[in-house]
Design a protein around this motif. Structure first.
Motif, PDB file in Angstrom:
ATOM      1  N   PRO A 179      40.989  35.688  35.447  1.00 50.04           N
ATOM      2  CA  PRO A 179      41.721  36.584  36.339  1.00 50.04           C
ATOM      3  C   PRO A 179      41.913  37.992  35.742  1.00 50.04           C
ATOM      4  O   PRO A 179      41.495  38.239  34.617  1.00 50.04           O
ATOM      5  CB  PRO A 179      43.064  35.876  36.496  1.00 50.04           C
ATOM      6  CG  PRO A 179      43.249  35.103  35.237  1.00 50.04           C
ATOM      7  CD  PRO A 179      41.864  34.691  34.828  1.00 50.04           C
ATOM      8  N   SER A 180      42.516  38.831  36.542  1.00 48.42           N
ATOM      9  CA  SER A 180      42.827  40.213  36.173  1.00 48.42           C
ATOM     10  C   SER A 180      41.566  40.966  35.758  1.00 48.42           C
ATOM     11  O   SER A 180      40.493  40.673  36.241  1.00 48.42           O
ATOM     12  CB  SER A 180      43.897  40.232  35.086  1.00 48.42           C
ATOM     13  OG  SER A 180      44.349  41.552  34.895  1.00 48.42           O
ATOM     14  N   THR A 181      41.681  41.904  34.853  1.00 51.65           N
ATOM     15  CA  THR A 181      40.526  42.712  34.463  1.00 51.65           C
ATOM     16  C   THR A 181      39.497  41.836  33.747  1.00 51.65           C
ATOM     17  O   THR A 181      38.302  42.088  33.814  1.00 51.65           O
ATOM     18  CB  THR A 181      40.979  43.904  33.601  1.00 51.65           C
ATOM     19  OG1 THR A 181      42.098  44.498  34.242  1.00 51.65           O
ATOM     20  CG2 THR A 181      39.902  44.950  33.452  1.00 51.65           C
ATOM     21  N   GLY A 182      39.961  40.791  33.092  1.00 48.89           N
ATOM     22  CA  GLY A 182      39.095  39.729  32.583  1.00 48.89           C
ATOM     23  C   GLY A 182      37.914  40.185  31.767  1.00 48.89           C
ATOM     24  O   GLY A 182      38.058  40.941  30.812  1.00 48.89           O
ATOM     25  N   GLN A 183      36.720  39.750  32.188  1.00 50.80           N
ATOM     26  CA  GLN A 183      35.484  40.069  31.470  1.00 50.80           C
ATOM     27  C   GLN A 183      34.596  40.918  32.378  1.00 50.80           C
ATOM     28  O   GLN A 183      33.768  40.382  33.110  1.00 50.80           O
ATOM     29  CB  GLN A 183      34.742  38.778  31.145  1.00 50.80           C
ATOM     30  CG  GLN A 183      35.434  37.849  30.167  1.00 50.80           C
ATOM     31  CD  GLN A 183      34.565  36.627  29.945  1.00 50.80           C
ATOM     32  OE1 GLN A 183      34.399  35.802  30.832  1.00 50.80           O
ATOM     33  NE2 GLN A 183      33.994  36.508  28.758  1.00 50.80           N
ATOM     34  N   PRO A 184      34.755  42.232  32.290  1.00 47.32           N
ATOM     35  CA  PRO A 184      34.049  43.099  33.245  1.00 47.32           C
ATOM     36  C   PRO A 184      32.537  42.910  33.285  1.00 47.32           C
ATOM     37  O   PRO A 184      31.936  43.024  34.344  1.00 47.32           O
ATOM     38  CB  PRO A 184      34.408  44.510  32.771  1.00 47.32           C
ATOM     39  CG  PRO A 184      35.704  44.338  32.055  1.00 47.32           C
ATOM     40  CD  PRO A 184      35.644  42.984  31.411  1.00 47.32           C
ATOM     41  N   THR A 185      31.911  42.623  32.153  1.00 48.67           N
ATOM     42  CA  THR A 185      30.441  42.589  32.152  1.00 48.67           C
ATOM     43  C   THR A 185      29.883  41.175  32.195  1.00 48.67           C
ATOM     44  O   THR A 185      28.678  40.986  32.129  1.00 48.67           O
ATOM     45  CB  THR A 185      29.894  43.273  30.878  1.00 48.67           C
ATOM     46  OG1 THR A 185      30.461  42.596  29.737  1.00 48.67           O
ATOM     47  CG2 THR A 185      30.267  44.738  30.829  1.00 48.67           C
ATOM     48  N   GLU A 186      30.770  40.188  32.279  1.00 52.66           N
ATOM     49  CA  GLU A 186      30.295  38.805  32.184  1.00 52.66           C
ATOM     50  C   GLU A 186      30.289  38.118  33.547  1.00 52.66           C
ATOM     51  O   GLU A 186      31.161  38.336  34.376  1.00 52.66           O
ATOM     52  CB  GLU A 186      31.186  38.013  31.222  1.00 52.66           C
ATOM     53  CG  GLU A 186      31.205  38.568  29.799  1.00 52.66           C
ATOM     54  CD  GLU A 186      29.832  38.555  29.136  1.00 52.66           C
ATOM     55  OE1 GLU A 186      29.099  37.559  29.292  1.00 52.66           O
ATOM     56  OE2 GLU A 186      29.490  39.548  28.462  1.00 52.66           O
ATOM     57  N   ALA A 187      29.312  37.255  33.713  1.00 51.72           N
ATOM     58  CA  ALA A 187      29.150  36.571  35.000  1.00 51.72           C
ATOM     59  C   ALA A 187      30.175  35.460  35.188  1.00 51.72           C
ATOM     60  O   ALA A 187      30.623  34.849  34.217  1.00 51.72           O
ATOM     61  CB  ALA A 187      27.746  35.987  35.096  1.00 51.72           C
ATOM     62  N   ALA A 188      30.525  35.220  36.447  1.00 51.65           N
ATOM     63  CA  ALA A 188      31.433  34.136  36.795  1.00 51.65           C
ATOM     64  C   ALA A 188      31.256  33.797  38.267  1.00 51.65           C
ATOM     65  O   ALA A 188      30.655  34.574  39.019  1.00 51.65           O
ATOM     66  CB  ALA A 188      32.879  34.542  36.529  1.00 51.65           C
ATOM     67  N   GLN A 189      31.752  32.626  38.641  1.00 52.39           N
ATOM     68  CA  GLN A 189      31.833  32.268  40.065  1.00 52.39           C
ATOM     69  C   GLN A 189      33.286  31.933  40.361  1.00 52.39           C
ATOM     70  O   GLN A 189      33.604  30.895  40.915  1.00 52.39           O
ATOM     71  CB  GLN A 189      30.905  31.077  40.353  1.00 52.39           C
ATOM     72  CG  GLN A 189      29.429  31.442  40.181  1.00 52.39           C
ATOM     73  CD  GLN A 189      28.498  30.244  40.193  1.00 52.39           C
ATOM     74  OE1 GLN A 189      28.884  29.135  39.811  1.00 52.39           O
ATOM     75  NE2 GLN A 189      27.259  30.451  40.626  1.00 52.39           N
ATOM     76  N   GLY A 190      34.141  32.841  39.960  1.00 51.19           N
ATOM     77  CA  GLY A 190      35.575  32.581  40.042  1.00 51.19           C
ATOM     78  C   GLY A 190      36.215  32.961  41.364  1.00 51.19           C
ATOM     79  O   GLY A 190      37.406  32.732  41.561  1.00 51.19           O
ATOM     80  N   ASP A 191      35.436  33.562  42.268  1.00 52.03           N
ATOM     81  CA  ASP A 191      36.035  34.057  43.522  1.00 52.03           C
ATOM     82  C   ASP A 191      35.671  33.196  44.726  1.00 52.03           C
ATOM     83  O   ASP A 191      35.755  33.653  45.869  1.00 52.03           O
ATOM     84  CB  ASP A 191      35.582  35.503  43.797  1.00 52.03           C
ATOM     85  CG  ASP A 191      35.878  36.440  42.636  1.00 52.03           C
ATOM     86  OD1 ASP A 191      36.556  36.013  41.688  1.00 52.03           O
ATOM     87  OD2 ASP A 191      35.412  37.596  42.680  1.00 52.03           O
ATOM     88  N   ILE A 192      35.232  31.965  44.469  1.00 48.74           N
ATOM     89  CA  ILE A 192      34.773  31.115  45.570  1.00 48.74           C
ATOM     90  C   ILE A 192      35.916  30.818  46.543  1.00 48.74           C
ATOM     91  O   ILE A 192      35.791  31.017  47.753  1.00 48.74           O
ATOM     92  CB  ILE A 192      34.189  29.788  45.014  1.00 48.74           C
ATOM     93  CG1 ILE A 192      33.044  30.082  44.042  1.00 48.74           C
ATOM     94  CG2 ILE A 192      33.743  28.866  46.137  1.00 48.74           C
ATOM     95  CD1 ILE A 192      31.921  30.928  44.600  1.00 48.74           C
ATOM     96  N   MET A 193      37.036  30.398  45.990  1.00 48.60           N
ATOM     97  CA  MET A 193      38.187  30.080  46.852  1.00 48.60           C
ATOM     98  C   MET A 193      38.813  31.354  47.425  1.00 48.60           C
ATOM     99  O   MET A 193      39.237  31.391  48.571  1.00 48.60           O
ATOM    100  CB  MET A 193      39.237  29.283  46.072  1.00 48.60           C
ATOM    101  CG  MET A 193      38.878  27.827  45.942  1.00 48.60           C
ATOM    102  SD  MET A 193      38.787  27.063  47.581  1.00 48.60           S
ATOM    103  CE  MET A 193      38.204  25.441  47.147  1.00 48.60           C
TER     104      MET A 193
END
Ligand SMILES: Cc1ncc(C[n+]2csc(CCOP(=O)(O)OP(=O)(O)O)c2C)c(N)n1
Ligand code: SF4
Lengths: 275, 390
Positions: B119-133
C-alpha cells in the motif's frame, strides 16, 4: 440591464420538471441564477450549445433547474470536469456554478490551475460564507469570529478572498458583487461570458437558514442590506487608499478586465504548428 | 484510422513497452482526449500521448492531479469523444470517487492502471497485482465495472482498443490493468487493422427536454444500456451522480428509484456477461488440477503447466483476460472436474476469493502468492502443482 419579465425568463430557460427548487425562502442563489439567465438572454447566447457544470452544494444545484445540458459533478471537482468539456469541444459555452466551499476548499487546487492554464470558462461562485448544503459548517471564506456549526465559539481561521486569489493568479476577468447589485451582476456576467479565457464572478449571497440564523443577522432582507453596507466599490476603495486611508470593507466591482490568450485557442494553434 | 496512425508513426511493426502499447491502442481507437498526471510506472503513457496527440490535433493535457485527470476525462466523454487517463496505485486510489461517478452517470472512459507495489507509495518501480479488489470495489456503493488484464505488449495494445469499445457499448468505465513489469517490458507489436470505429450521430434534436429520457433502458443490445445523447446536440441532457430517474433528474429518497437504477447499472453488464468475459484455456479437458491466472503471471503459469504435463500430471490452465466482471457460472463449469485449483497472484490473495466462492468446499483452492516486485518463476508455480495430493 434587461427589460424582460421573470415570467418570460422562467418560460424560456427553466426546466419545469425539476421544480420546486431546493432553495430556502430568502436564499440568494435563485437570484444569481436569474442574473445569469438575464445575461444569457441579453447576449442572445444559444442555450443548446451551453453547458452548465457544477460541484456539490446548494449553489451547485442551479444547473439542474436550467433547461440546457448540465453536468452536476462531485464536491469540488466542477472546474476539472468543465476543463474536459471545454477542451474536448471548444464550441460549447461552459459555465460553472460553484459554492465558496466547493470552489475554495475541496476544489481549491482545480480553481488555481484552471486559472493558471486560462481555460475558457465562466465560473460563477456564490459565496454565502458557510457550507449551506451540509447544515452550516465553517467555510474557507467564513469571516473571523463568525459562528458556524463547527465553530460554535466563533471562527479563528483567516478567510480566503476568492476574487483576490483569482486576480493574483492571473485570471483575465474578475468581478465581485452582492445579490443587492442585480444590474451590476448581470453586466459583469455578460462581460465574463464574452471574455475568452477564465472569467470569475463572485456573488456574495445571503444564506438566512444557516449563516443568518447562527450569527443573528435577521431576515434575508436584513442580510442583503448588511452585504451592501459591508462592501465598498473598487473605485471608491482606490480613492480611499490614495488618500492614505484604509477600510475593513470587502471590495466589490470589476476587479480585473484584461486580455490573455485562452488555453484552448493556444493549444489549437500549437497543434497546427506541429503538423 | 490505422493507415493514418501508421503514416504518422512511420511503420507498422514496433518494438515498444507495454505502457507505450496503451498509447498506440488509444490512438488507433480514435481516443480524442487524454488527461493524466505523472506517476511511476505509468508515466510513459502520458509521455507517449504528449508526443502523438497534438500531432493528430487531439487533446493531451497534464492536469494538477489524478482527480482532475479522471474528472476532465469524464467531462470530455460527455461531449461524445473517446477519452482516457493512465495512472498507478496512489493515483488510482485518488480516482475512485470519480470512477464511481462514471459508473453512476454511465459515462464511458478508459483508465489504464499500471500496478506497482503498495500500500501507499510502496514500491514505485516494482510490479504487483495489488489493485485487483480495488479495481472492482474501490469506489463506494454497489456497481459493476469492466477490467481487462493483458499478458503481453501486443495484447496490451489490442485490449486497449477493446476497452474503448466495451466502454462505449456498455457505458461504463473500463480499466486496463498492467503492472510495472508489463508496462516497462519491450516486445514486438504489429499495429492492427481497426475498422468500425463508431461515429456518434451529431444530429441536433428538437425534442422537448422534459420528454427526453437519456437513462431510459431498452435501447441497445442488452436492453438495459441507455441511449444517451452527448452535450451540444440540444437534447438538454442533465447528468448527475445523485440517484436519478429516467430523465436524469435527482430523486434521492425513493428506495424504488434507487434500486431500479443501481440494479440496472449492474445487470446491463451481467446480463450480457458472455460477451464481455474473455478467457483462454490450455489443456483443460482431462485436467484434475487447474491453474487460474491473469496478467503477466499467466506467462510463468503456462510454462509451469507445460512442465507438469511433461511429468504426466493432469493439470490445465485458465487465463482470465476479463478479470471483472467475474463469470461465476462459466468458471464453475470449467472447474467441475478438478479437485484442486492453484491461484498464482502477485499479492497476498485477491482473485482467490471469488474463485473460492465459486468452487465451494469440495475443491481445494491453493494460493501461490508473491509480493516484492519479481514475477513468479515457472519452477515456483510448478512446485505448487507437484505438491498437490489427490
Ligand atoms: C467528497 C465530499 N466531501 C464532503 C461532501 C459533503 N458536502 C456536500 S456540499 C458541502 C459543502 C457545501 O458548501 P459550499 O460549497 O460552500 O456550497 P453551498 O451549499 O453553501 O452553496 C459538503 C462539505 C461531499 N458531498 N463530498
Ligand atoms: S441552506 Fe442556505 S445556501 Fe442552502 S438553500 Fe438554504 S439559504 Fe440557500
Amino acid at each position: 440591464m434587461s427589460f424582460i419579465s421573470n415570467k418570460k425568463i422562467i418560460e424560456k430557460y427553466l426546466r419545469k420538471g425539476m421544480f420546486p427548487t431546493i432553495f430556502c425562502t430568502g436564499c440568494g442563489i435563485g437570484g444569481v441564477m436569474n442574473f445569469t439567465l438575464r445575461a444569457i438572454y441579453d447576449l442572445n447566447i444559444d442555450i443548446d450549445t451551453t453547458v452548465f457544470v457544477s460541484g456539490i452544494g446548494c449553489s451547485s444545484r442551479v444547473p439542474g433547474y436550467i433547461d440546457s445540458d448540465g453536468l452536476h459533478t462531485l464536491h469540488g471537482r466542477a472546474i476539472a470536469y468543465a476543463t474536459g468539456v471545454k477542451l474536448a469541444n471548444p464550441n460549447l459555452n461552459v459555465i460553472v456554478f460553484t459554492g465558496d466551499g466547493d470552489c475554495g476548499a475541496i476544489g481549491g487546487n482545480h480553481f488555481l490551475h484552471a486559472i493558471r492554464r486560462n481555460v475558457d470558462l465562466t465560473v460563477i461562485s456564490i459565496n454565502n460564507f458557510i457550507y449551506g448544503m451540509t447544515g452550516g459548517q465553517v467555510a474557507p471564506t467564513t469571516p473571523i469570529k463568525s459562528k458556524t456549526s463547527t465553530t460554535p465559539y466563533g471562527n479563528i481561521e483567516y478567510p480566503f478572498d476568492l476574487s483576490i486569489l483569482a486576480k493574483v493568479i492571473g485570471a483575465p476577468y474578475v468581478a465581485r458583487w452582492t445579490t443587492a447589485h442585480p444590474g451590476q451582476c448581470i453586466s459583469s456576467i455578460k462581460n465574463a461570458l464574452q471574455k475568452p479565457g477564465f472569467s470569475f464572478v463572485e456573488v456574495l449571497s445571503p444564506c438566512p437558514t444557516f449563516y443568518g440564523r447562527l450569527n443573528k443577522m435577521g431576515t434575508a432582507l436584513d442580510m442583503t442590506k448588511h452585504l451592501k453596507e459591508s462592501t465598498i466599490n473598487v473605485k471608491l476603495y482606490e480613492k480611499i487608499l490614495a488618500e492614505g486611508n484604509t477600510t475593513d470593507k470587502m471590495v466589490i466591482g470589476e476587479l480585473v478586465n484584461t486580455d490573455k490568450e485562452d488555453f484552448g485557442t493556444k493549444y489549437k494553434r500549437f497543434c497546427g504548428e506541429l503538423k | 484510422m490505422t493507415n493514418e496512425i501508421i503514416r504518422l508513426v512511420g511503420k507498422k511493426d514496433l518494438f515498444i513497452q507495454g505502457d507505450e502499447a496503451t498509447v498506440y491502442g488509444a490512438l488507433l481507437a480514435d481516443c480524442k482526449f487524454f488527461a493524466g498526471y505523472p506517476i511511476t510506472p505509468a508515466t510513459e503513457v502520458a509521455e507517449g500521448m504528449a508526443i502523438w496527440m497534438p500531432k493528430l490535433g487531439r487533446v493531451c493535457v497534464q492536469m494538477e492531479d489524478e482527480i482532475a485527470s479522471i474528472a476532465a476525462v469524464i467531462g470530455a466523454s460527455c461531449t461524445g469523444v473517446r477519452a482516457m487517463t493512465a495512472t498507478s496505485g496512489p493515483g488510482f486510489s485518488l480516482m475512485q470517487e470519480c470512477i464511481g461517478y462514471a459508473c453512476m452517470a454511465e459515462t464511458p472512459c478508459v483508465i489504464v492502471n499500471v500496478q506497482r507495489g503498495g500500500p501507499s507509495t510502496g514500491q514505485p518501480t516494482e510490479a504487483a497485482q495489488g489493485d485487483i479488489m480495488q479495481t472492482m470495489w474501490g469506489t463506494h456503493g454497489d456497481h459493476q465495472i469492466i477490467a481487462l488484464a493483458p499478458k503481453s505488449v501486443q495484447e496490451t495494445l489490442d485490449l486497449t482498443i477493446e476497452a474503448f469499445n466495451l466502454s462505449d457499448d456498455y457505458r461504463v468505465p473500463v480499466v486496463v490493468l498492467l503492472d510495472a513489469e508489463l508496462g516497462h517490458m519491450r516486445e514486438k507489436v504489429v499495429l492492427p487493422e481497426v475498422k468500425n470505429i463508431k461515429v456518434e450521430e451529431k444530429i441536433k434534436s428538437n425534442i422537448e427536454s422534459d420528454n427526453f429520457k437519456p437513462y431510459r433502458k431498452h435501447f441497445k443490445k442488452s436492453s438495459k444500456i441507455p441511449n444517451f445523447k452527448h452535450f451540444g446536440l440540444g437534447y438538454k441532457t442533465y447528468i448527475t451522480g445523485l440517484t436519478h430517474d429516467e430523465r436524469g433528474f435527482p430523486v434521492t429518497t425513493s428506495a424504488e428509484v434507487h434500486e431500479d437504477l443501481v440494479t440496472r447499472l449492474i445487470d446491463k453488464i451481467l446480463d450480457d456477461i458472455d460477451n464481455v468475459w474473455y478467457y483462454e484455456d490450455y489443456l483443460i479437458d482431462d485436467a484434475e488440477i487447474m491453474v487460474i491466472s491473469y496478467g503477466i503471471t499467466s506467462r510463468p503459469a503456462a510454462s509451469a503447466v507445460k512442465m507438469a504435463r511433461e511429468k504426466g500430471i493432469k493439470v490445465g490452465h485458465i487465463r482470465l483476460i476479463t478479470i471483472w466482471p467475474f463469470n461465476y457460472e462459466k468458471i464453475k463449469e470449467l472447474l467441475k472436474n478438478v479437485h484442486t485449483v492453484i491461484v498464482p497472484e502477485m499479492n497476498l490473495g485477491q482473485m482467490i476469493h471469488p474463485i473460492r466462492e465459486v468452487v465451494g468446499k469440495d475443491v481445494k483452492v491453493i494460493l501461490a502468492p508473491r509480493i516484492g516486485g519479481a514475477i513468479h518463476s515457472p519452477k515456483e508455480i510448478f512446485k505448487y502443482i507437484g505438491e498437490v495430493k489427490p
